[in-house]
Write a protein that holds these residues in place. Structure first.
Motif, short mmCIF file in Angstrom:
data_model
loop_
_atom_site.label_atom_id
_atom_site.label_comp_id
_atom_site.label_asym_id
_atom_site.label_seq_id
_atom_site.Cartn_x
_atom_site.Cartn_y
_atom_site.Cartn_z
N ASP A 199 0.76 -0.96 -0.24
CA ASP A 199 -0.28 0.01 -0.08
C ASP A 199 0.68 1.48 0.31
N PHE A 200 1.03 1.95 -0.93
CA PHE A 200 2.17 2.57 -1.64
C PHE A 200 1.53 4.31 -0.95
N THR A 201 -0.19 4.35 -0.66
CA THR A 201 -0.86 5.76 -0.32
C THR A 201 -0.65 5.52 1.18
N HIS A 202 -0.75 4.85 2.12
CA HIS A 202 -0.44 4.28 3.18
C HIS A 202 -0.20 5.63 3.48
N PRO A 203 -0.79 6.46 4.69
CA PRO A 203 -0.10 7.55 6.06
C PRO A 203 1.56 7.20 5.99
N ALA A 204 1.19 5.46 6.80
CA ALA A 204 3.03 5.71 7.16
C ALA A 204 4.12 5.35 6.49
N ILE A 205 3.33 4.41 5.34
CA ILE A 205 4.42 4.38 3.85
C ILE A 205 4.68 5.49 3.39
N VAL A 206 4.46 6.56 3.10
CA VAL A 206 4.17 8.32 2.34
C VAL A 206 5.19 8.94 3.51
N ARG A 207 4.96 8.79 4.70
CA ARG A 207 5.80 9.87 5.96
C ARG A 207 7.10 9.09 5.65
N ALA A 208 7.20 7.50 5.97
CA ALA A 208 8.46 6.87 5.57
C ALA A 208 9.44 7.59 4.77
N ALA A 209 8.62 7.51 3.00
CA ALA A 209 9.45 7.95 2.30
C ALA A 209 9.95 8.97 2.19
N PHE A 264 12.94 9.17 4.22
CA PHE A 264 14.53 9.13 2.86
C PHE A 264 14.53 10.32 1.97
N ASP A 265 13.54 10.82 1.74
CA ASP A 265 13.81 12.07 0.46
C ASP A 265 13.97 13.47 1.47
N ARG A 266 14.49 13.47 2.40
CA ARG A 266 14.71 14.35 3.71
C ARG A 266 16.24 14.51 3.91
N ALA A 267 16.53 13.12 3.62
CA ALA A 267 17.72 12.67 4.87
C ALA A 267 19.05 12.78 3.26
N LEU A 301 12.01 -1.51 1.37
CA LEU A 301 12.26 -0.75 0.01
C LEU A 301 11.23 -1.18 -1.10
N ASP A 302 11.03 -2.05 -1.07
CA ASP A 302 9.88 -2.31 -2.39
C ASP A 302 9.34 -1.19 -2.25
N LEU A 303 8.46 -0.56 -1.31
CA LEU A 303 7.34 0.48 -1.43
C LEU A 303 7.98 2.14 -1.35
N LEU A 304 9.41 1.97 -1.23
CA LEU A 304 10.33 3.29 -1.20
C LEU A 304 10.31 3.58 -3.34
N PRO A 305 10.12 5.00 -3.73
CA PRO A 305 10.40 5.48 -5.17
C PRO A 305 11.56 4.95 -5.62
N GLN A 306 11.48 3.99 -6.62
CA GLN A 306 12.99 3.44 -8.01
C GLN A 306 13.89 3.43 -7.31
N TYR A 307 14.05 5.45 -7.49
CA TYR A 307 14.98 6.69 -6.98
C TYR A 307 15.20 6.98 -5.55
N ALA A 308 14.75 6.48 -4.24
CA ALA A 308 14.75 7.23 -3.34
C ALA A 308 15.55 7.51 -2.26
N GLY A 329 19.39 4.20 -6.60
CA GLY A 329 20.13 5.63 -7.05
C GLY A 329 21.30 6.05 -6.23
N ALA A 330 21.48 5.70 -4.93
CA ALA A 330 22.88 5.95 -3.82
C ALA A 330 24.08 6.51 -4.36
N ALA A 331 24.16 8.09 -3.94
CA ALA A 331 25.32 8.17 -4.61
C ALA A 331 26.24 8.00 -4.20
N HIS A 332 26.48 7.50 -2.87
CA HIS A 332 28.04 6.91 -2.49
C HIS A 332 27.50 5.35 -1.53
N ILE A 333 28.02 4.61 -1.49
CA ILE A 333 27.58 3.56 -0.70
C ILE A 333 29.08 2.89 0.18
N LEU A 334 29.20 2.97 0.67
CA LEU A 334 30.50 2.72 2.23
C LEU A 334 30.17 1.30 2.28
#
Length: 188
Positions: free
Chosen positions: A52-62, A65-68, A90-97, A130-135
């Motif tokens: 459920d991509f539209t569930h408020p808790a999933i939207v908040r979690a996404a 990720f966007d803010r970080a 991870l499956d519920l996040l946007p492809q390039y989160a 899409g991670a820019a740098h994975i340590l």
């Protein structure tokens, strides 16, 4: 400083993985980063399992990720792979989160037989997002993690030293990326 999202993919309420992350979060916070903790197990199971991509808790979690600027991903290793709970999130996040993000993968497990799970199971997913740098990730044996009576974490000396260095490198990478981003902004 940077905003760090610290994600535990453990389904356990008494998770060593989550305790390890919260321990490392304190080090990052002491270095001036804003750290936001997210325990995937607190997200609604029906939203995760029902995709459920539209569930408020999933939207908040996404949104977290966007803010970080950086993301620390911690997971127990089960059957040579990261947790199914983390996979569901991870499956519920946007492809390039993870685009533009610095990512530090961490794992815990009962045997050194699982050491390569970070590189062979988790890293490809983080890269595809899409991670820019994975340590370079770090695996910690469950036997090296103890919980004191007061609930605080005690790590064996060698893993404690190694993890301190890894967290410091992650912090430095975040600093370098945020400094570069500020320098690249056009003058007002």
């Amino acid at each position: 400083m940077a905003t760090v999202l610290s994600v535990s993919g453990s389904p356990s309420a008494t998770s060593r993985t989550a305790r390890l992350l919260r321990h490392l979060d304190a080090r990052l916070a002491a270095q001036g980063h804003e750290v936001i903790a997210l325990d995937a197990r607190t997200l609604p199971a029906e939203a995760l399992l029902g995709a459920d991509f539209t569930h408020p808790a999933i939207v908040r979690a996404a949104g977290l990720f966007d803010r970080a600027d950086g993301v620390v991903i911690g997971t127990p290793i089960y059957k040579a792979a990261y947790s199914g709970l983390l996979k569901s999130l991870l499956d519920l996040l946007p492809q390039y989160a993870l685009t533009g993000k610095t990512v530090l993968p961490l794992a815990t497990g009962g045997s050194t037989a699982h050491v390569l799970a970070i590189d062979y199971a988790l890293r490809p997913v983080l890269s595809s997002m899409g991670a820019a740098h994975i340590l370079q990730g770090w695996f910690t044996l469950d036997s090296d993690i103890a919980v004191r009576e007061d609930g605080t974490l005690a790590l064996a000396p060698l893993p404690a030293e190694a993890l301190a260095g890894i967290v410091d490198r992650f912090s430095a990478a975040l600093h370098d990326r945020t400094a570069s981003a500020v320098a690249a902004r056009p003058a007002a």
